[in-house]
Write a protein that holds these residues in place. Structure first.
Motif, short mmCIF file in Angstrom:
data_model
loop_
_atom_site.label_atom_id
_atom_site.label_comp_id
_atom_site.label_asym_id
_atom_site.label_seq_id
_atom_site.Cartn_x
_atom_site.Cartn_y
_atom_site.Cartn_z
N SER A 47 0.85 -1.19 0.00
CA SER A 47 0.00 0.00 0.00
C SER A 47 0.88 1.24 0.00
O SER A 47 1.73 1.40 0.87
CB SER A 47 -0.92 0.01 1.23
OG SER A 47 -1.85 -1.04 1.18
N THR A 85 0.64 5.40 -0.10
CA THR A 85 -0.32 6.46 0.13
C THR A 85 0.17 7.82 -0.38
O THR A 85 1.37 8.06 -0.50
CB THR A 85 -0.67 6.58 1.62
OG1 THR A 85 0.53 6.84 2.36
CG2 THR A 85 -1.31 5.30 2.14
N THR A 145 -4.76 6.03 -2.15
CA THR A 145 -3.94 4.85 -1.92
C THR A 145 -3.82 4.01 -3.19
O THR A 145 -4.82 3.75 -3.86
CB THR A 145 -4.54 3.97 -0.81
OG1 THR A 145 -4.69 4.75 0.39
CG2 THR A 145 -3.64 2.78 -0.51
N THR A 164 -2.82 0.33 -4.17
CA THR A 164 -2.65 -0.98 -3.58
C THR A 164 -2.23 -1.97 -4.65
O THR A 164 -2.83 -2.02 -5.73
CB THR A 164 -3.96 -1.45 -2.92
OG1 THR A 164 -4.38 -0.49 -1.95
CG2 THR A 164 -3.77 -2.81 -2.24
#
Lengths: 122, 106
Positions: free
Chosen positions: B19, B21, B71, B73
């Motif tokens: 992940s 951000t 985010t 992912t």
């Protein structure tokens, strides 16, 4: 195949000028906005300038405003960046990038060229 | 001027979920896109308009944007995903990039 090929980079002294070009192929050039994005050695990406499909809407980063001029020739499928009063901090790889849309002020860059290096040094 | 903040680095084991951000004031009011850049190569768009994948981008790349944070992912991370990742958004007719996150797969 969508392709963008930059040219015109090189070594230039501070205060001098340089003109970059980007030759586009493989897509309908006059339907898309285009941009210049630069990357100093070992650093991140910085948007420099963008131009809408017909050249009617142009934007610049504050760091280059007044000194740089973006233009396009839809008849020749080409994008240009005229860079004046160059500074050492303008040293970077300069990428030509195609916008996903036509306007050039709210979307992503889906195709990038290989870049051309500009070095400003005495 | 508007700023986007990213952590400098993220590490993940192969097969796990990574992940990355990107933070900015009221970021969910803007569209966010993500670029992948491998050493010596040009950036590649992997996510645009918060969560849309360009053709050719594997489904393991997923994007979201809520509040002040977007985010990226990557599920089932592979060694080939090791790269720098940059978020980008528009503010006042200016494109803004985050500082970039180096994803290490080890």
């Amino acid at each position: 195949e969508v392709q963008l090929v930059e040219s015109g980079g090189g070594l230039v002294q501070p205060g001098r000028s340089l003109r970059l070009s980007c030759a586009a192929s493989g897509f309908t050039f006059d339907s898309y906005a285009m941009h210049w994005v630069r990357q100093a050695p070992g650093k991140g990406l910085e948007w420099v300038s963008g131009i809408s499909w017909n050249g009617g809407d142009i934007g610049y980063a504050d760091s280059v405003k007044v000194r740089f001029t973006i233009s396009r020739d839809n008849a020749k499928n080409s994008l240009s960046l005229e860079m004046n009063s160059l500074r050492t901090e303008d040293t970077a790889f300069y990428y030509c990038a195609k916008d996903i849309g036509a306007d050039g002020n709210n979307d992503a860059f889906d195709t990038w060229g290989q870049g051309t290096m500009v070095t400003v040094s005495s | 001027s508007y700023e986007l903040s990213q952590s400098p680095s993220v590490s993940v084991s192969p097969g796990q979920t990574a992940s990355i951000t990107c933070s900015g004031d009221r970021l969910d009011n803007k569209y966010v896109c993500w670029y992948q850049q491998k050493p010596g190569q040009s950036p590649v768009l992997v996510i645009y308009q918060d969560s849309r994948r360009p053709s050719g981008i594997p489904a393991r790349f997923y994007g979201s944007n809520s509040g002040n944070t977007a985010t990226l992912t990557i599920s089932g991370t592979q060694a080939m995903d090791e790269a720098d990742y940059y978020c980008q958004a528009w503010d006042s007719r200016t494109a803004v990039f985050g500082g970039g996150t180096r994803l290490t797969v080890l």
